[in-house]
Design a protein around this motif. Sequence first.
Motif, PDB file in Angstrom:
ATOM      1  N   ALA A   1       0.828  -1.211   0.000  1.00  0.00           N
ATOM      2  CA  ALA A   1       0.000   0.000   0.000  1.00  0.00           C
ATOM      3  C   ALA A   1       0.862   1.260   0.000  1.00  0.00           C
ATOM      4  CB  ALA A   1      -0.941  -0.002   1.208  1.00  0.00           C
ATOM      5  N   MET A   2       1.992   1.217   0.684  1.00  0.00           N
ATOM      6  CA  MET A   2       2.878   2.379   0.739  1.00  0.00           C
ATOM      7  C   MET A   2       3.408   2.762  -0.637  1.00  0.00           C
ATOM      8  SD  MET A   2       5.001   1.467   4.205  1.00  0.00           S
ATOM      9  CE  MET A   2       6.338   2.532   3.750  1.00  0.00           C
ATOM     10  N   SER A   3       3.426   1.816  -1.557  1.00  0.00           N
ATOM     11  CA  SER A   3       3.973   2.083  -2.884  1.00  0.00           C
ATOM     12  C   SER A   3       2.908   2.488  -3.905  1.00  0.00           C
ATOM     13  CB  SER A   3       4.743   0.854  -3.383  1.00  0.00           C
ATOM     14  OG  SER A   3       3.863  -0.237  -3.565  1.00  0.00           O
ATOM     15  N   SER A   4       1.666   2.607  -3.475  1.00  0.00           N
ATOM     16  CA  SER A   4       0.558   2.841  -4.410  1.00  0.00           C
ATOM     17  C   SER A   4       0.544   4.218  -5.066  1.00  0.00           C
ATOM     18  CB  SER A   4      -0.782   2.600  -3.708  1.00  0.00           C
ATOM     19  OG  SER A   4      -0.932   1.241  -3.388  1.00  0.00           O
ATOM     20  N   GLY A   5       1.248   5.169  -4.547  1.00  0.00           N
ATOM     21  CA  GLY A   5       1.235   6.508  -5.129  1.00  0.00           C
ATOM     22  C   GLY A   5       2.271   6.747  -6.208  1.00  0.00           C
ATOM     23  N   PHE A   6       3.121   5.770  -6.479  1.00  0.00           N
ATOM     24  CA  PHE A   6       4.248   5.989  -7.385  1.00  0.00           C
ATOM     25  C   PHE A   6       3.995   5.692  -8.867  1.00  0.00           C
ATOM     26  CE2 PHE A   6       6.157   5.566  -3.210  1.00  0.00           C
ATOM     27  CZ  PHE A   6       7.019   6.651  -3.205  1.00  0.00           C
ATOM     28  N   PRO A   7       2.989   4.917  -9.253  1.00  0.00           N
ATOM     29  CA  PRO A   7       2.827   4.597 -10.679  1.00  0.00           C
ATOM     30  C   PRO A   7       2.625   5.828 -11.570  1.00  0.00           C
ATOM     31  CG  PRO A   7       1.559   3.071  -9.357  1.00  0.00           C
ATOM     32  CD  PRO A   7       2.043   4.153  -8.435  1.00  0.00           C
ATOM     33  N   VAL A   8       2.990   5.637 -12.821  1.00  0.00           N
ATOM     34  CA  VAL A   8       2.886   6.656 -13.864  1.00  0.00           C
ATOM     35  C   VAL A   8       3.658   7.917 -13.448  1.00  0.00           C
ATOM     36  CG1 VAL A   8       1.368   7.716 -15.589  1.00  0.00           C
ATOM     37  CG2 VAL A   8       0.580   5.702 -14.353  1.00  0.00           C
ATOM     38  N   GLY A   9       4.843   7.678 -12.916  1.00  0.00           N
ATOM     39  CA  GLY A   9       5.729   8.790 -12.584  1.00  0.00           C
ATOM     40  C   GLY A   9       5.266   9.646 -11.434  1.00  0.00           C
ATOM     41  N   MET A  10       5.012   9.058 -10.310  1.00  0.00           N
ATOM     42  CA  MET A  10       4.568   9.731  -9.091  1.00  0.00           C
ATOM     43  C   MET A  10       3.120  10.185  -9.222  1.00  0.00           C
ATOM     44  SD  MET A  10       7.174   9.612  -7.090  1.00  0.00           S
ATOM     45  CE  MET A  10       8.913   9.303  -7.255  1.00  0.00           C
ATOM     46  N   GLY A  11       2.231   9.226  -9.236  1.00  0.00           N
ATOM     47  CA  GLY A  11       0.808   9.521  -9.230  1.00  0.00           C
ATOM     48  C   GLY A  11       0.291  10.143 -10.512  1.00  0.00           C
TER      49      GLY A  11
END
Length: 158
Positions: free
Chosen positions: A55-65
């Motif tokens: 869950a902690m890594s969920s904000g990183f996709p597509v170049g930081m959210g």
Amino acid sequence: MTLPSYFSLPAEADALAVRKAAEELYRTAQFNCSEAVMKAVRDYFCPEIPDYVIAMSSGFPVGMGGAGCTCGAAAGGVMALGLIFGREKPLQFVQSGHTMRLAKELHDRFKEMNQTLCCRIHTKDMQIGSPEHSAQCTRFTGDAAQITAEIIIREATK
């Protein structure tokens, strides 16, 4: 450096197995890039750690959210390195410095393989979610997971 008690190195440690697991998680849309890298590394080396690390890594996709900055797969790899080698208490400068060197190694190796870590450049003229995008980011997810696992295996066997 002492490894955390929750870390375990399989007898036949295989970075390619971590790569394949991360790619499958991404390709089948179970997780986005950063989440897939974190989950594959966690499952392989730290299976007792709860799902909150994913869950902690969920904000990183597509170049930081979705901002198009640092590749989420590489960011997931850096987070995974921190899970195993990072500091847990203030003033643990040795752990902090060591983890930063490992993160830079991941950055440099990923950049050498893929020319940049900028998601905006990687996905220029691509429709997010298209087959072309999916294939490219599956590979990036695999690259980041494999590099991360190779670093972990090397450092754990020193």
